[in-house]
Design a protein around this motif. Structure first.
Motif, mmCIF file in Angstrom:
data_model
loop_
_atom_site.group_PDB
_atom_site.id
_atom_site.type_symbol
_atom_site.label_atom_id
_atom_site.label_comp_id
_atom_site.label_asym_id
_atom_site.label_seq_id
_atom_site.Cartn_x
_atom_site.Cartn_y
_atom_site.Cartn_z
ATOM 1 N N MET A 1 20.950 25.349 87.119
ATOM 2 C CA MET A 1 21.887 25.583 86.014
ATOM 3 C C MET A 1 21.112 25.602 84.696
ATOM 4 O O MET A 1 20.496 24.617 84.330
ATOM 5 N N PRO A 2 21.120 26.689 83.953
ATOM 6 C CA PRO A 2 20.360 26.751 82.716
ATOM 7 C C PRO A 2 20.954 25.865 81.651
ATOM 8 O O PRO A 2 22.158 25.735 81.530
ATOM 9 N N GLN A 3 20.093 25.264 80.819
ATOM 10 C CA GLN A 3 20.594 24.408 79.771
ATOM 11 C C GLN A 3 20.081 24.808 78.399
ATOM 12 O O GLN A 3 20.541 24.278 77.399
ATOM 13 N N HIS A 4 19.134 25.708 78.324
ATOM 14 C CA HIS A 4 18.661 26.139 77.019
ATOM 15 C C HIS A 4 19.454 27.353 76.568
ATOM 16 O O HIS A 4 19.821 28.204 77.355
ATOM 17 N N GLY A 5 19.732 27.434 75.269
ATOM 18 C CA GLY A 5 20.599 28.467 74.736
ATOM 19 C C GLY A 5 20.162 29.872 75.061
ATOM 20 O O GLY A 5 20.979 30.765 75.197
ATOM 21 N N LEU A 6 18.843 30.124 75.189
ATOM 22 C CA LEU A 6 18.373 31.457 75.489
ATOM 23 C C LEU A 6 18.102 31.644 76.971
ATOM 24 O O LEU A 6 17.616 32.680 77.390
ATOM 25 N N ALA A 7 18.426 30.647 77.777
ATOM 26 C CA ALA A 7 18.153 30.736 79.204
ATOM 27 C C ALA A 7 19.319 31.319 79.982
ATOM 28 O O ALA A 7 19.196 31.573 81.164
ATOM 29 N N ASP A 8 20.488 31.515 79.351
ATOM 30 C CA ASP A 8 21.624 32.046 80.088
ATOM 31 C C ASP A 8 21.764 33.548 79.881
ATOM 32 O O ASP A 8 22.836 34.107 80.012
ATOM 33 N N GLY A 9 20.650 34.223 79.588
ATOM 34 C CA GLY A 9 20.654 35.673 79.558
ATOM 35 C C GLY A 9 20.519 36.308 78.205
ATOM 36 O O GLY A 9 20.464 37.531 78.099
ATOM 37 N N MET A 10 20.442 35.521 77.131
ATOM 38 C CA MET A 10 20.419 36.107 75.798
ATOM 39 C C MET A 10 19.142 36.889 75.509
ATOM 40 O O MET A 10 19.139 37.766 74.662
ATOM 41 N N LEU A 11 18.070 36.556 76.194
ATOM 42 C CA LEU A 11 16.813 37.280 76.006
ATOM 43 C C LEU A 11 16.437 38.117 77.218
ATOM 44 O O LEU A 11 15.295 38.537 77.344
ATOM 45 N N ARG A 12 17.392 38.352 78.087
ATOM 46 C CA ARG A 12 17.107 39.108 79.300
ATOM 47 C C ARG A 12 16.846 40.571 78.960
ATOM 48 O O ARG A 12 17.593 41.196 78.207
ATOM 49 N N THR A 13 15.775 41.113 79.533
ATOM 50 C CA THR A 13 15.447 42.521 79.319
ATOM 51 C C THR A 13 16.606 43.410 79.765
ATOM 52 O O THR A 13 17.168 43.219 80.844
ATOM 53 N N GLY A 14 16.968 44.347 78.929
ATOM 54 C CA GLY A 14 18.058 45.267 79.250
ATOM 55 C C GLY A 14 19.410 44.846 78.719
ATOM 56 O O GLY A 14 20.377 45.623 78.817
ATOM 57 N N SER A 15 19.519 43.637 78.150
ATOM 58 C CA SER A 15 20.804 43.208 77.583
ATOM 59 C C SER A 15 21.153 44.079 76.382
ATOM 60 O O SER A 15 20.290 44.446 75.580
ATOM 61 N N ARG A 16 22.421 44.365 76.241
ATOM 62 C CA ARG A 16 22.876 45.162 75.107
ATOM 63 C C ARG A 16 23.010 44.267 73.881
ATOM 64 O O ARG A 16 23.589 43.187 73.957
ATOM 65 N N VAL A 17 22.449 44.709 72.757
ATOM 66 C CA VAL A 17 22.482 43.915 71.537
ATOM 67 C C VAL A 17 23.061 44.741 70.391
ATOM 68 O O VAL A 17 23.069 45.966 70.427
ATOM 69 N N TRP A 18 23.561 44.032 69.374
ATOM 70 C CA TRP A 18 24.090 44.648 68.168
ATOM 71 C C TRP A 18 23.271 44.160 66.976
ATOM 72 O O TRP A 18 23.038 42.949 66.827
ATOM 73 N N LEU A 19 22.828 45.080 66.138
ATOM 74 C CA LEU A 19 22.040 44.757 64.961
ATOM 75 C C LEU A 19 22.757 45.236 63.707
ATOM 76 O O LEU A 19 23.484 46.229 63.738
ATOM 77 N N SER A 20 22.556 44.499 62.619
ATOM 78 C CA SER A 20 22.990 45.003 61.314
ATOM 79 C C SER A 20 21.753 45.431 60.543
ATOM 80 O O SER A 20 20.637 44.996 60.833
ATOM 81 N N GLU A 21 21.958 46.310 59.563
ATOM 82 C CA GLU A 21 20.843 46.881 58.824
ATOM 83 C C GLU A 21 21.006 46.620 57.336
ATOM 84 O O GLU A 21 22.118 46.686 56.801
ATOM 85 N N SER A 22 19.917 46.298 56.669
ATOM 86 C CA SER A 22 19.941 46.043 55.231
ATOM 87 C C SER A 22 18.808 46.797 54.557
ATOM 88 O O SER A 22 17.693 46.873 55.074
ATOM 89 N N ASP A 23 19.102 47.355 53.372
ATOM 90 C CA ASP A 23 18.089 48.040 52.583
ATOM 91 C C ASP A 23 17.531 47.172 51.471
ATOM 92 O O ASP A 23 16.813 47.658 50.587
ATOM 93 N N SER A 24 17.851 45.867 51.505
ATOM 94 C CA SER A 24 17.397 44.975 50.438
ATOM 95 C C SER A 24 15.864 44.911 50.400
ATOM 96 O O SER A 24 15.212 44.656 51.420
ATOM 97 N N PRO A 25 15.273 45.121 49.229
ATOM 98 C CA PRO A 25 13.808 45.081 49.122
ATOM 99 C C PRO A 25 13.234 43.674 49.262
ATOM 100 O O PRO A 25 12.026 43.514 49.428
ATOM 101 N N THR A 26 14.077 42.648 49.175
ATOM 102 C CA THR A 26 13.586 41.277 49.252
ATOM 103 C C THR A 26 13.523 40.763 50.685
ATOM 104 O O THR A 26 12.987 39.690 50.928
ATOM 105 N N ARG A 27 14.055 41.529 51.631
ATOM 106 C CA ARG A 27 14.054 41.101 53.032
ATOM 107 C C ARG A 27 12.736 41.431 53.709
ATOM 108 O O ARG A 27 12.157 42.497 53.485
ATOM 109 N N LYS A 28 12.282 40.531 54.547
ATOM 110 C CA LYS A 28 11.062 40.771 55.316
ATOM 111 C C LYS A 28 11.314 41.776 56.427
ATOM 112 O O LYS A 28 10.467 42.636 56.712
ATOM 113 N N TYR A 29 12.486 41.644 57.076
ATOM 114 C CA TYR A 29 12.849 42.552 58.158
ATOM 115 C C TYR A 29 14.122 43.313 57.784
ATOM 116 O O TYR A 29 15.022 42.768 57.147
ATOM 117 N N ARG A 30 14.202 44.524 58.231
ATOM 118 C CA ARG A 30 15.327 45.384 57.871
ATOM 119 C C ARG A 30 16.579 45.068 58.688
ATOM 120 O O ARG A 30 17.694 45.262 58.224
#
Length: 207
Positions: A1-30
């Motif tokens: 039985m998994p007990q870590h938050g990312l062990a129940d499939g959140m980082l599984r290859t092929g999982s569908r994810v949703w991202l938001s996008e920002s054009d802010s120049p102060t952000r390190k990642y878009r």
């Protein structure tokens, strides 16, 4: 039985994810990782889980303002990130109203879950979380109203428990806080690609 938050499939290859996008120049990642569809053995359909750790404070504040959290209704103002306590902490939400004791709300984001509809917090050792609980106990001793609020960004659970196998010290401190009279609330969210909304109170259990 998994007990870590990312062990129940959140980082599984092929999982569908949703991202938001920002054009802010102060952000390190878009992009910001917002949601993931997690496949679980005990569910036929994928479970939508909110991942953005910057969202819970806003979710809880909005739910309080619209009256969805009956336990925290009747306050005139909400202030955020207010300094307090002996350990140089900042409370997430401070609720105030004339003639009422101030209500200090500490929000914790919950994404980890195991089988049986149980969510766990924390998903890693959290000295900061234990420190906040100690501060809430001191507030209770001063006659104020402290609240530990678990914001559960997934709709497949009915209960929150301390993750004693991951951080036993946090679990002990939570039990101490509850015995001292600190209010502990947990609300789960309805998570869809269009919105994340807190809509139901669930149990907090310390077996």
């Amino acid at each position: 039985m998994p007990q870590h938050g990312l062990a129940d499939g959140m980082l599984r290859t092929g999982s569908r994810v949703w991202l938001s996008e920002s054009d802010s120049p102060t952000r390190k990642y878009r992009h910001t990782w917002e949601m993931v569809a997690v496949r679980r053995q005990d569910h036929e359909e994928p479970v939508m889980v909110g991942i953005n750790t910057g969202l819970p404070n806003r979710l809880v504040a909005e739910a309080i303002e619209c009256g969805a959290v009956q336990e925290l209704s009747g306050y005139a103002t909400i202030r955020r990130e207010v300094a307090f306590g002996e350990e140089r902490s900042r409370v997430d939400l401070l609720l105030e109203a004339p003639g009422r004791e101030a209500c200090y709300v500490e929000v914790k984001n919950v994404t980890a879950a195991v089988q049986g509809g149980v969510a766990l917090f924390p998903d890693a050792v959290s000295e900061r979380g234990a420190r906040h609980l100690r501060e809430l106990v001191r507030l209770k001793e001063q006659g104020l109203r402290p609240v530990q609020f678990y914001c559960v960004q997934r709709g497949d659970v009915d209960e929150v428990r301390p993750a004693d196998a991951i951080d036993p010290a946090y679990g002990r401190q939570l039990r101490t806080a509850m015995a001292a009279g600190v209010e502990v609330l947990a609300y789960r969210a309805r998570v869809t690609p269009d919105a994340i909304v807190l809509d139901r109170r669930i149990r907090v259990a310390c077996p």
